[in-house]
Scaffold this active site. Structure first.
Site, PDB file in Angstrom:
ATOM      1  CG  ASP A 168      -0.190  -0.196   2.527  1.00  0.00           C
ATOM      2  OD1 ASP A 168       0.612  -1.149   2.619  1.00  0.00           O
ATOM      3  OD2 ASP A 168      -0.413   0.584   3.475  1.00  0.00           O
ATOM      4  CB  SER A 541      45.177 -28.842  33.933  1.00  0.00           C
ATOM      5  OG  SER A 541      45.582 -29.138  35.251  1.00  0.00           O
TER       6      SER A 541
END
Length: 634
Positions: A168, A541
């Site tokens: 539109d 680690s």
């Protein structure tokens, strides 16, 4: 509320029965920001009479207060329920809504358009059978349109409607519509969308949503609702080979043993021959049992219990498949991975992988590349960050039954789960099994772990020393080995610095390399335990996930974690190697304790406080503990 039907007033039970047998279609809306996705869904709910009167009254009030349509009804507010969504006028989270018509039931997912919510869009698309991709007719094909189209193609959604919205606002122009369709067609061909249905519309005004619009007289196709109603989804699933992941072994009494699950594809009948995977054992279906009684057949989408003619071992997570075209079984794959988590993906880090009803340990072994979704460019990558998409190799700790995702979403789509926090960190699509997984098999050996341990007169185990650099790990581990060796034990010490001269000389100190460093050492330690050795491992680690991975490689009782607990200030004061000074000066990057984190153990078997205990005393206490005696001073 409710969908309008004369049966509601005349025969409510008939209406409910008719509703039960309607097919269900799941679809999503996606596209760029402000293309009108939420407005479209709101309009579908409104036009199908799926809004209560009080909801409509609240919508009208909210539209006047928060809406963007000048006091008129703002249908987007039906779907955008979060306060942040309403305030900003954007969609953030996936919103699911249900509605129905005379022909079909629907579940629609409204997915966000922003790039930072890619994971939300993928979540919404993962269960969808169809996609409605919206385009603002004023703007044409945008970058976000392309990104969402790529994701739709990636996730194997075959039914695509290109909803060119806000017609539109361009005067219902066919010329604008045709140009957008031509632009999108060129892009769609590049990403594998072979067929799509373009539909011009105005979601706000209702044009071409449920009925053809007089404003679009030049359009000869269907309105969106009719397109959704006519999609042949169920037939596609039923035409594929039979698959049923086993969700539950149903054993209510001694006389009944059935296997319950949802048929993900195909058709199954009593007398059909099936294969249980991954074991490969074959048998015949005896009965198809439901609460309402036995069935002559079950089809994709039905939840049933199958009984089998033979007593074969089938467990939750296994897959029952037709013997003529069974699913594949492998433990190494290529896959596309979408990363969901704020913490980046690291290769080698252990995760849980949920595939169908089976959960196994898994890790990304090799990121191959990541995809720039906006340009489709392949980029080199060692990790994946939040919302990034990459192609990776991954491995599992046990073989799993699977189909490529493009053939079966249930057996080809998976999620990755963080093993510590239980967060879902990624979702992926399996492509194929790596050839190496098909060529490599376990070789049966006559001399096993027990025989080697018996020959050495000891049980193999790993004593894993973890702590900051300078904590005293290597010193204590060396003393422990000397004491064990003097006692006639068979040992080996894996020290972090020494291993980096050989096995891990190719690794640096990035997070990715640290993870791989520990993975390799853990695998070596496992082999040494298999040889009957007591293995002393001295590594910083720093991450709990990798230490947990190392523990889970071994049998219960074979992994002993020793936390050499030295405060950072004390470790830095010692600084025998001068590493902390270099890290503080910026000469060493990614140094644990300075610019890289250390995650202390939460449940270590032993904790050594080096501010109270000298290395000799600590080593003596550890040896006592290993011998089963109560250590002193710890």
């Amino acid at each position: 509320m409710a969908h309008q039907s004369a049966l509601i007033a005349e025969d409510i039970e008939g209406y409910l029965r008719a509703h039960e047998v309607k097919s269900l279609l799941r679809f999503l809306t996606c596209g760029s920001v402000d293309d009108g996705k939420s407005t479209l869904i709101g309009r579908l709910l409104y036009d199908s009479k799926m809004i209560f009167e009080d909801q409509l009254a609240a919508l009208e009030a909210d539209s006047k207060r928060l809406g963007t349509q000048g006091g008129e009804i703002d249908f987007a507010l039906l779907v955008d329920g979060l306060a942040a969504e309403r305030e900003q006028g954007i969609t953030i989270d996936v919103a699911y809504r249900f509605f129905s018509t005379d022909k079909r039931k629907f579940i629609v997912a409204d997915t966000p358009g922003h790039e930072q919510y890619t994971r939300n869009m993928v979540t919404g698309a993962s269960t969808a059978d169809a996609a409605v991709i919206l385009i603002d007719a004023r703007k044409g094909v945008l970058t976000q349109t392309k990104r969402h189209s790529y994701l739709v193609s990636l996730l194997g959604i075959r039914h695509v409607a290109l909803a060119i919205n806000k017609m539109d606002l361009v005067g219902w122009s066919q010329e604008v519509f045709d140009q957008i369709v031509a632009d999108y067609h060129d892009f769609a061909a590049r990403i594998g969308i072979k067929v799509f249905t373009p539909i011009p519309m105005s979601a706000l005004k209702g044009d071409n949503i449920t009925e053809l619009s007089a404003n679009l007289g030049w359009y000869a196709g269907q309105p969106l609702m009719r397109w959704l109603e006519d999609l042949p989804v169920e037939d596609e699933l039923q035409a594929r080979p039979f698959r049923m992941p086993v969700q539950w072994v149903n054993r209510p009494n001694l006389d009944f043993r059935g296997f319950s699950g949802l048929v993900s594809s195909g058709v199954i009948r009593p007398g059909d021959r099936v294969k249980a995977l991954p074991s490969g054992r074959e048998t015949v279906v005896e009965r198809i049992v439901t609460l309402a009684g036995d069935l002559p057949q079950a089809v994709a989408g039905q939840a049933v219990t199958l009984t089998l003619t033979d007593e074969i071992d089938v467990s939750r997570g296994d897959v029952l498949a037709e013997t003529k075209s069974p699913a594949a079984v492998a433990d190494q794959f290529e896959a596309t991975l979408v990363w969901f988590d704020d913490e980046h993906m690291l290769p080698g880090r252990p995760y849980l992988m949920k595939l169908g009803t089976r959960t196994v340990a898994a890790q990304v072994t090799e990121p191959k590349y990541k995809v720039n979704v906006n340009t489709l460019e392949h980029l080199a990558a060692k990790r994946l960050e939040l919302n990034e998409i990459g192609v990776v190799n991954l491995s599992t700790d046990a073989p799993v039954a699977f189909d490529p995702y493009e053939e079966n979403k249930d057996l080809g789509g998976f999620i990755l789960i963080d093993r510590i926090s239980n967060r879902t960190v990624g979702a992926g699509l399996l492509h194929f099994a790596l050839r190496r997984s098909q060529n490599i098999h376990w070789q049966a050996l006559d001399v096993d772990k027990q025989a080697r341990a018996l020959a050495k007169g000891q049980a193999g185990r790993v004593v894993w020393f973890t702590g900051l650099s300078g904590a005293g790990k290597s010193t204590i581990a060396n003393l422990v080995e000397k004491k064990l060796h003097a006692d006639g034990r068979h040992t080996y010490l894996l020290d972090g610095d020494n291993v980096r001269h050989g096995l891990n000389k190719d690794l640096g100190f990035t997070e990715e390399d640290r993870v791989e460093n520990i993975r390799r050492v853990a695998e070596v330690a496992r082999l040494m335990v298999d040889a009957g050795l007591i293995v002393l491992v001295s590594f910083i680690s720093p991450f709990r996930a990798e230490r947990r991975m190392a523990r889970e490689l071994l049998a219960p009782g074979e992994f002993v974690e020793v936390f050499v607990d030295t405060p950072l200030a004390e470790a830095e004061r010692r600084d025998v190697k001068g590493l902390y000074a270099k890290a503080r000066a910026g000469e060493l990057k990614n140094f644990t304790g300075v610019d890289s984190p250390y995650e202390p153990p939460e449940h270590a078997e032993l904790r050594i406080d080096t501010t109270r205990l000298a290395p000799e005393a600590a080593a003596e206490a550890i040896v006592h503990w290993l011998d089963g005696a109560e250590p002193s001073g710890i």
